[in-house]
Write an enzyme that holds these catalytic residues in place. Structure first.
Site, PDB file in Angstrom:
ATOM      1  N   HIS A 154       0.827  -1.202   0.000  1.00 14.55           N
ATOM      2  CA  HIS A 154       0.000   0.000   0.000  1.00 14.55           C
ATOM      3  C   HIS A 154       0.864   1.257   0.000  1.00 14.55           C
ATOM      4  O   HIS A 154       0.621   2.194  -0.782  1.00 14.55           O
ATOM      5  CB  HIS A 154      -0.926   0.017   1.217  1.00 14.55           C
ATOM      6  CG  HIS A 154      -2.198  -0.751   1.020  1.00 14.55           C
ATOM      7  ND1 HIS A 154      -2.220  -2.026   0.533  1.00 14.55           N
ATOM      8  CD2 HIS A 154      -3.501  -0.414   1.257  1.00 14.55           C
ATOM      9  CE1 HIS A 154      -3.468  -2.453   0.471  1.00 14.55           C
ATOM     10  NE2 HIS A 154      -4.269  -1.493   0.904  1.00 14.55           N
ATOM     11  N   HIS A 212       0.559  -1.983   9.232  1.00 13.02           N
ATOM     12  CA  HIS A 212       1.958  -2.353   8.989  1.00 13.02           C
ATOM     13  C   HIS A 212       2.919  -1.852  10.066  1.00 13.02           C
ATOM     14  O   HIS A 212       2.633  -0.909  10.810  1.00 13.02           O
ATOM     15  CB  HIS A 212       2.430  -1.843   7.625  1.00 13.02           C
ATOM     16  CG  HIS A 212       1.841  -2.565   6.464  1.00 13.02           C
ATOM     17  ND1 HIS A 212       2.250  -3.818   6.068  1.00 13.02           N
ATOM     18  CD2 HIS A 212       0.858  -2.200   5.588  1.00 13.02           C
ATOM     19  CE1 HIS A 212       1.560  -4.207   5.006  1.00 13.02           C
ATOM     20  NE2 HIS A 212       0.697  -3.255   4.701  1.00 13.02           N
TER      21      HIS A 212
END
Length: 255
Positions: A154, A212
Site C-alpha cells: 500500500h 503495517h
C-alpha cells in the site's frame, strides 16, 4: 461545461505556482508522513475510525485496484495532453512510460510477495507452526495466519502512483496557461486525476497510521521513490527513453 472549465482553471491556478516545490519535496513528504503515522500508531493515540478497517470502500474499490485506476485515467490523458503540437511518434514514445511504470509496479509487488513468502511461517490460533504451508496464500486459504516480512504494498503503490501522476499532469499547466483549446474529455480526466491524487495521499496517511510495521512502510515508500527517481530523474533524461512529459522545462526542478 463552464463549471468543468472553471474547475480545471482553479486546479491549474493552484498547481502552476506550486508544482516545482511539490515535485521536489513530495518524496520527503511521503517519508515524513510514513514516519509520523508510524509513531502515532505505536503510541496508539489515533482513535479507530471507518478508515482503520481494511473493508472501507476506498480501500476495496480504489486502493485494491489502484493500478487499474491509474491506467484508466493516465492512458487517455497522456495521449491527449501530449498531442499538442507534437507528432504521433512523440506521443507513442511518451505512452511507453506507462509500460515502464507498469513493469516497475509489477516487479516490485511480486518481489514483496516473494519476500513475505520466503521469510514467513504459518500459525494457527494456538501459535502452532504449520510447516506444510509454504506460502501466505496457502496458509490463509486454510484459515491460519501468515507472519512474514511484509513490505507495505500500500505504501509503495500509493506513493508511486502519486509521484507518477504529478509528473504526468505537468503538460496541462502549459495548455491552461496558454489558453489552448481543450476538449471536455481532457478536462474531465484532469479533474479526475486531481481527485485520485487526493485519495491516494489520504489512503497513504491511513496506511501509515493504522497498518503495517514502521520498517515495512518505510521500505515500501523507499521503493516507490526509487522507481520514480530512476525514471523521471535519471533515465527519462536520456535520448533512448520514453522521455519527460512536454513542457517539463517550464516547471523544472532546480536540484
Amino acid at each position: 461545461m463552464a463549471a468543468l472549465s472553471g474547475a480545471v482553471n482553479k486546479l491549474a491556478s493552484f498547481w502552476i505556482p506550486n508544482v516545482t516545490l511539490i515535485r521536489r519535496y513530495m518524496p520527503f513528504f511521503f517519508f515524513g508522513l510514513s514516519l509520523t503515522g508510524s509513531v502515532l500508531k505505536e503510541l496508539d493515540v489515533v482513535p479507530k475510525t471507518y478508515f482503520s478497517s481494511s473493508r472501507n470502500i476506498f480501500n476495496l474499490y480504489f486502493v485494491k485496484v489502484s493500478w487499474g485506476w491509474n491506467l484508466l485515467l493516465l492512458l487517455p490523458f497522456l495521449f491527449l495532453s501530449n498531442s499538442y503540437n507534437r507528432n504521433l511518434i512523440f506521443v507513442l514514445r511518451r505512452l511507453t512510460s506507462l509500460l515502464v511504470a507498469t513493469a516497475i509496479w509489477y516487479v516490485c509487488t511480486e518481489a514483496f510477495f516473494y519476500i513475505e513468502d520466503i521469510t514467513g511461517k504459518c500459525y494457527d490460533s494456538m501459535q502452532v507452526i504449520h510447516e506444510e504451508f509454504s506460502t501466505k496464500a496457502e496458509c490463509r486459504k486454510s484459515g491460519f495466519v501468515w507472519d512474514g516480512f511484509d513490505i507495505s504494498g500500500h505504501s509503495f503503490i500509493l506513493a508511486y502512483s502519486t509521484l507518477l501522476i504529478v509528473e504526468e499532469m505537468v503538460p496541462m499547466l502549459h495548455i491552461v496557461q496558454h489558453n489552448q483549446t481543450r476538449t471536455v474529455v481532457l478536462d474531465v480526466l484532469y479533474v479526475a486525476l486531481n481527485v485520485i491524487v487526493v485519495i491516494w495521499i489520504w489512503m497513504f496517511a491511513c496506511t501509515s497510521v493504522y497498518f503495517h510495521d514502521t520498517i515495512h512502510k518505510i521500505l515500501g515508500t523507499f521503493f516507490a521513490v526509487l522507481g520514480w527517481y530512476a525514471t523521471y530523474k535519471a533515465w527519462y533524461l536520456k535520448p533512448y527513453s520514453p522521455g519527460l512529459p512536454p513542457f517539463h522545462s517550464e516547471h523544472k526542478q532546480h536540484d
